[in-house]
Scaffold this active site. Structure first.
Site, PDB file in Angstrom:
ATOM      1  CG  ASN A   1      40.651  47.902  42.834  1.00  0.00           C
ATOM      2  OD1 ASN A   1      41.560  48.323  42.369  1.00  0.00           O
ATOM      3  ND2 ASN A   1      39.373  48.563  41.846  1.00  0.00           N
TER       4      ASN A   1
ATOM      5  CG  ASP B   1      33.748  43.793  38.779  1.00  0.00           C
ATOM      6  OD1 ASP B   1      33.585  44.393  37.370  1.00  0.00           O
ATOM      7  OD2 ASP B   1      35.020  43.418  38.612  1.00  0.00           O
TER       8      ASP B   1
ATOM      9  CE  LYS C   1      34.334  52.638  63.525  1.00  0.00           C
ATOM     10  NZ  LYS C   1      35.755  52.302  64.813  1.00  0.00           N
TER      11      LYS C   1
ATOM     12  CG  PHE D   1      44.205  48.232  30.897  1.00  0.00           C
ATOM     13  CD1 PHE D   1      43.985  49.105  29.411  1.00  0.00           C
ATOM     14  CD2 PHE D   1      45.543  47.516  30.794  1.00  0.00           C
ATOM     15  CE1 PHE D   1      44.967  49.961  29.403  1.00  0.00           C
ATOM     16  CE2 PHE D   1      46.660  48.565  30.279  1.00  0.00           C
ATOM     17  CZ  PHE D   1      45.953  49.591  29.828  1.00  0.00           C
TER      18      PHE D   1
ATOM     19  CE  LYS E   1      37.462  40.798  31.339  1.00  0.00           C
ATOM     20  NZ  LYS E   1      37.902  40.469  32.060  1.00  0.00           N
TER      21      LYS E   1
END
Ligand code: C5P
Length: 403
Positions: free
Chosen positions: A210, A279, A289, A324, A338
Site C-alpha cells: 500500500n 489486511d 514467476k 491508527f 476501532k
C-alpha cells in the site's frame, strides 16, 4: 517553532580532517534557519579557512582570544551568553583533553569554560587516540560535568585505519541538539512503534502493498527518542534512513511484523501501531514467476493477523495501546468503532483523501479518539503531530484510576 529554526548555535570547529564536514553541518543548520556563530581553533584553520565558515554563516568567525576589534572584546564570556547551545564538531582528542581539565588557553575552550548552556561534543579522531584510556577518561569526566556526546561512527578513517573515530552523521548531531530543547517527559519509558506498509509476496517478483511511506511512524520514533524514551521501531519496507539512537527492526510481511511486535510487546510501556499492515495476503506463494501467457489471473487472498487487535485482547498491564485508522469517510465513527473493537486506549484517525494529509506527505491532520472527547488537531508537520500524540499518551498515563 519546529526543528532548529531560530535556535542560536555556537559551532566550535577544532583541528581534525573532519573540519570540512563541519562546513556542511553549518550549511544544514543555516538551511534550517538556525542562527550560527562559528569559533575555530588555530589547528582547525589549517584544515579549512575561516572564510568558508563566515561565507556560510553570514557572520564573522571568532578565532583569537586577544582580538580587540570593536564588538569582540570579552568574546570568551559573551559568546555563550548569546547562544542556546554549543556544538563542538569535530572535537579532537586535544580539545577534549583541554575541556576535561578546565583549560582556557584558546578562545573556544575559554568560551566553553565560561558557558552556562548545554555543550554537545562530537569527537573525530584516529581510533587508537579515541580508545586510549586518557581520551576515554576525559570523555567520562566531561560526561560527569553534564556535557553531551554524539558517538563517533565506525569505518575507514582519513588516516587509513579502519575503526571508530569518524565524525558522527549530521542526523545524529541534529537529534541530540533537538533533544536539548525538549522536555525529558518520556524518560524511563520503553516505546514500541510500527511504521510503513507491509509487503505480501505473490511470486519472486511481485507483491501486494500500500501507499504508506512510514513517515508518521518514523516521526513518532524520533520525537519519542528526543523526549527521552527507549524506542524500538518495527518498520516495513520504507525509503527512510534509520533514525539515530533507535533500535530499528526491518520486516517485510505482516507475519514478520507480528512476530517482532509480539516478541517485544510485553515489556513496552507504550505500543503505537502506525503501520499500514496489509489486511490480506496471497493464499499461495508461487516459487517461480507467474507467467503472463494465461488470459487472466484470479488471486486468492487470506486474512492477515490483526496485530493491534491481538495486543488489545491481551492487554499487558499498564500498557498504553495506540492504533491508527486511515479513513476516507466517517472518520469519527470509524475511530470510535476501532477504539472499542480493538480494545485500545487511543485511536489516531488520518484522513487519507486530503492532498496534505495521510500517505506520503510531510504534513498530517488527525483526530485523537479516546473514551473522552475527540480532539481534531490542526494541519501540522508529522513531527508536530507526533509530539501532540505523545502529549496525549502522557495525559492517558496520568489519568486517575478508573477514569
Ligand atoms: O482495522 P484497520 O486496519 O483499519 O486498523 C488500523 C490499525 O490496526 C492500525 O493501528 C494498524 O497498525 C493496525 N493493524 C494491525 N494489523 C492488521 C491490520 C491493522 O495491527 N492486520
Amino acid at each position: 517553532m519546529p526543528g532548529l529554526s531560530g535556535k542560536r548555535i555556537l559551532l566550535g570547529v577544532t583541528g581534525s580532517i573532519a573540519a570540512y564536514k563541519a562546513a556542511d553541518w553549518l550549511r544544514s543548520l543555516v538551511r534550517e534557519e538556525a542562527v550560527v556563530t562559528v569559533a575555530m581553533t588555530e589547528a582547525a584553520e589549517r584544515f579549512v579557512t575561516p572564510l568558508t565558515f563566515s561565507a556560510l554563516s553570514g557572520q564573522a568567525v571568532y578565532r583569537d582570544m586577544f582580538a580587540d576589534e570593536p564588538g569582540r572584546v570579552m568574546a570568551h564570556i559573551n559568546l555563550s551568553r548569546e547562544a542556546d547551545a554549543i556544538l563542538v564538531a569535530p572535537a579532537t582528542a586535544q580539545t577534549i583533553a583541554r575541556l576535561a581539565h578546565g583549560m582556557a588557553d584558546n578562545l573556544l575552550s575559554s568560551v566553553i569554560l565560561a558557558a552556562r548552556i548545554p555543550v554537545v561534543i562530537c569527537p573525530a579522531m584516529n581510533s587508537f587516540m579515541l580508545s586510549h584510556p586518557a581520551t576515554q577518561g576525559n570523555i567520562r569526566r566531561l560526561e560527569s560535568f553534564g556535557y553531551h556526546f554524539v558517538q563517533p561512527g565506525s569505518g575507514k578513517l582519513a588516516c587509513g585505519e579502519i575503526g571508530d573515530g569518524r565524525l558522527a552523521d549530521w542526523d545524529a548531531a541534529r537529534e541530540k541538539l533537538l533533544s536539548l530543547f525538549q522536555p525529558d517527559d518520556l524518560k524511563g519509558q520503553t516505546v514500541l512503534i510500527t511504521a510503513g506498509p507491509t509487503r505480501e509476496a505473490l511470486d519472486p517478483v511481485r507483491f501486494l502493498s500500500n501507499r504508506s511511506s512510514g513517515k508518521m511512524g518514523f516521526a513518532l520514533a524520533r520525537t519519542a527518542r528526543r523526549r527521552g524514551a527507549e524506542v524500538t521501531l518495527v518498520a516495513g519496507p520504507v525509503q527512510l534512513p534509520d533514525p539515530p539512537g533507535i533500535e530499528v527492526v526491518h520486516v517485510a510481511t505482516a507475519e514478520e511484523m507480528r512476530r517482532e511486535v509480539m516478541d517485544r510487546a510485553a515489556t513496552a510501556d507504550v505500543v503505537v501501531k502506525s503501520a499500514a499492515v496489509a489486511d490480506f495476503r496471497p493464499s499461495v506463494y508461487a516459487n517461480h514467476k507467474i507467467k503472463k501467457s494465461q488470459q487472466g489471473l484470479q488471486l486468492d487472498l487470506i486474512k492477515n493477523p490483526d496485530i493491534l487487535a491481538e495486543l488489545g485482547a491481551k492487554r499487558f498491564k499498564r500498557q498504553i495501546l495506540v492504533g491508527f485508522a486511515a479513513e476516507s469517510r466517517d472518520h469519527a465513527g470509524e475511530g470510535q468503532r476501532k477504539l472499542r473493537e480493538k480494545n485500545v486506549d487511543l485511536v489516531v484517525v488520518n484522513d487519507i483523501m486530503g492532498a496534505t494529509t495521510g500517505f506520503d506527505v510531510e504534513t498530517n491532520q488527525v483526530t485523537l479518539i479516546d473514551y473522552g472527547e475527540a480532539v481534531t488537531l490542526p494541519l501540522l508537520s508529522k513531527e508536530e503531530t507526533a509530539d501532540r500524540i505523545w502529549d496525549k499518551v502522557l495525559q492517558l498515563q496520568n489519568r486517575p484510576a478508573g477514569a
